[in-house]
Design a protein around this motif. Structure first.
Motif, short mmCIF file in Angstrom:
data_model
loop_
_atom_site.label_atom_id
_atom_site.label_comp_id
_atom_site.label_asym_id
_atom_site.label_seq_id
_atom_site.Cartn_x
_atom_site.Cartn_y
_atom_site.Cartn_z
N MET A 258 0.82 -1.36 0.04
CA MET A 258 -0.11 -0.11 0.00
C MET A 258 0.98 1.35 -0.14
SD MET A 258 -3.06 0.07 -0.34
CE MET A 258 -3.41 1.87 0.10
N THR A 259 1.79 1.48 0.70
CA THR A 259 2.84 2.43 0.94
C THR A 259 3.32 2.59 -0.29
OG1 THR A 259 3.04 2.02 3.11
CG2 THR A 259 4.58 3.46 2.25
N ASN A 260 3.81 1.66 -1.23
CA ASN A 260 4.38 2.02 -2.58
C ASN A 260 3.58 2.40 -3.26
OD1 ASN A 260 6.93 1.42 -1.63
ND2 ASN A 260 6.92 -0.80 -2.64
N ALA A 261 2.25 1.84 -3.28
CA ALA A 261 1.10 2.36 -4.39
C ALA A 261 0.79 4.04 -3.95
CB ALA A 261 -0.31 1.63 -3.97
N ILE A 262 0.75 4.43 -2.86
CA ILE A 262 0.39 5.55 -2.55
C ILE A 262 1.56 6.47 -2.92
CG2 ILE A 262 0.24 7.20 -0.65
CD1 ILE A 262 -1.36 5.03 0.87
N LYS A 263 2.92 6.00 -2.67
CA LYS A 263 4.06 6.93 -2.97
C LYS A 263 4.06 6.76 -4.48
CE LYS A 263 7.79 5.11 -1.45
NZ LYS A 263 9.09 5.14 -1.01
N GLU B 87 -6.60 8.56 -9.57
CA GLU B 87 -7.82 8.75 -9.04
C GLU B 87 -8.12 7.77 -8.00
OE1 GLU B 87 -10.97 8.82 -11.76
OE2 GLU B 87 -9.92 10.44 -13.09
N ALA B 88 -7.30 6.60 -8.09
CA ALA B 88 -7.67 5.51 -7.28
C ALA B 88 -6.72 4.39 -7.02
CB ALA B 88 -9.18 4.97 -7.71
N ILE B 89 -6.62 3.89 -5.92
CA ILE B 89 -5.80 2.47 -5.65
C ILE B 89 -6.91 1.59 -5.21
CG2 ILE B 89 -4.11 1.64 -4.23
CD1 ILE B 89 -2.91 4.24 -3.88
N GLU B 90 -6.79 0.44 -5.99
CA GLU B 90 -7.50 -0.42 -5.71
C GLU B 90 -7.00 -1.57 -4.78
OE1 GLU B 90 -9.94 -2.05 -9.13
OE2 GLU B 90 -8.40 -0.71 -10.15
N GLU C 169 -5.92 -14.32 -2.17
CA GLU C 169 -5.30 -13.54 -3.07
C GLU C 169 -5.58 -12.02 -2.60
OE1 GLU C 169 -5.02 -14.04 -7.69
OE2 GLU C 169 -6.68 -12.90 -7.29
N LEU C 170 -4.57 -11.23 -2.45
CA LEU C 170 -4.35 -9.80 -2.20
C LEU C 170 -4.10 -9.19 -3.44
CD1 LEU C 170 -3.50 -10.22 1.36
CD2 LEU C 170 -5.88 -9.86 0.80
N VAL C 171 -4.78 -7.99 -4.03
CA VAL C 171 -4.19 -7.41 -5.16
C VAL C 171 -4.27 -5.95 -4.87
CG1 VAL C 171 -4.66 -6.55 -7.44
CG2 VAL C 171 -5.01 -9.03 -6.65
N VAL C 172 -3.10 -5.18 -4.88
CA VAL C 172 -3.13 -3.86 -4.82
C VAL C 172 -2.73 -3.23 -6.24
CG1 VAL C 172 -1.73 -1.82 -4.00
CG2 VAL C 172 -2.02 -3.85 -2.57
N ALA C 173 -3.62 -2.41 -6.84
CA ALA C 173 -3.78 -1.98 -8.34
C ALA C 173 -3.73 -0.43 -8.40
CB ALA C 173 -4.33 -2.80 -8.91
N ASP C 174 -3.15 0.29 -9.26
CA ASP C 174 -3.32 1.54 -9.38
C ASP C 174 -3.47 1.97 -10.92
OD1 ASP C 174 -0.63 2.38 -10.46
OD2 ASP C 174 0.03 1.64 -8.82
N ARG C 175 -3.69 3.18 -11.20
CA ARG C 175 -3.61 3.65 -12.49
C ARG C 175 -2.57 4.58 -13.02
NH1 ARG C 175 -5.78 0.36 -16.16
NH2 ARG C 175 -7.68 -0.70 -15.48
N GLY C 176 -1.68 4.50 -12.13
CA GLY C 176 -0.43 5.46 -12.22
C GLY C 176 0.38 5.37 -13.38
N PRO C 177 1.43 5.82 -13.49
CA PRO C 177 2.45 5.74 -14.51
C PRO C 177 3.20 4.55 -15.06
CG PRO C 177 3.75 6.78 -12.85
CD PRO C 177 2.18 6.53 -12.32
N ALA D 249 8.82 -8.94 1.01
CA ALA D 249 7.51 -9.57 0.84
C ALA D 249 7.40 -10.79 -0.03
CB ALA D 249 6.45 -8.21 0.09
N ARG D 250 7.92 -10.60 -1.15
CA ARG D 250 7.95 -11.81 -1.91
C ARG D 250 8.40 -13.06 -1.26
NH1 ARG D 250 10.02 -12.44 -8.05
NH2 ARG D 250 7.91 -12.73 -8.71
N GLY D 251 9.63 -12.94 -0.36
CA GLY D 251 10.08 -14.09 0.43
C GLY D 251 9.19 -14.70 1.67
N ILE D 252 8.35 -13.59 2.02
CA ILE D 252 7.44 -14.07 2.85
C ILE D 252 6.24 -14.90 2.23
CG2 ILE D 252 5.60 -13.28 4.35
CD1 ILE D 252 7.17 -11.08 5.20
N ALA D 253 6.04 -14.54 1.08
CA ALA D 253 4.85 -15.11 0.38
C ALA D 253 5.36 -16.67 0.04
CB ALA D 253 4.40 -14.39 -0.98
#
Length: 98
Positions: A1-6, A12-15, A26-34, A66-70
């Motif tokens: 989440m922090t990376n998505a916000i940063k 307009e939104a972070i999903e 399954e947990l997904v963090v998605a955005d419409r950034g660059p 995070a990938r290592g934990i998963a």
């Protein structure tokens, strides 16, 4: 989440999406950034990797950890560029019965 916000600032939104089929969570963090430069994408989970060399915002370990934990829990963390712009990180782990 922090990376998505940063990194998706100004979008307009972070999903945040959570779903399960009883076998996998399954947990997904998605955005419409660059989005992420396709040349950088293969290195995004490398330890100490930072896409922006001029701005040392951290140690470059967060996504690798995070990938290592998963993976330690039998799952994975993946990243995809979204059609139309943006990025999607998907964290998947096996569902565990109590």
């Amino acid at each position: 989440m922090t990376n998505a916000i940063k990194y998706a600032s100004g979008t307009e939104a972070i999903e945040l999406i959570g779903r399960t089929d009883g076998q996998v969570i399954e947990l997904v963090v998605a955005d419409r950034g660059p989005g992420i430069d396709p040349e950088i994408l293969p290195h995004i989970f490398d330890r100490f990797f930072q896409a922006e060399k001029r701005r040392r915002a951290g140690a470059g370990l967060g996504l690798a950890i995070a990938r290592g934990i998963a993976r330690a829990h039998g799952g994975d963390l993946t990243v995809h560029l979204r059609e139309g712009g943006g990025t999607e990180f998907c964290y998947r782990v096996p569902a565990v019965s109590p």
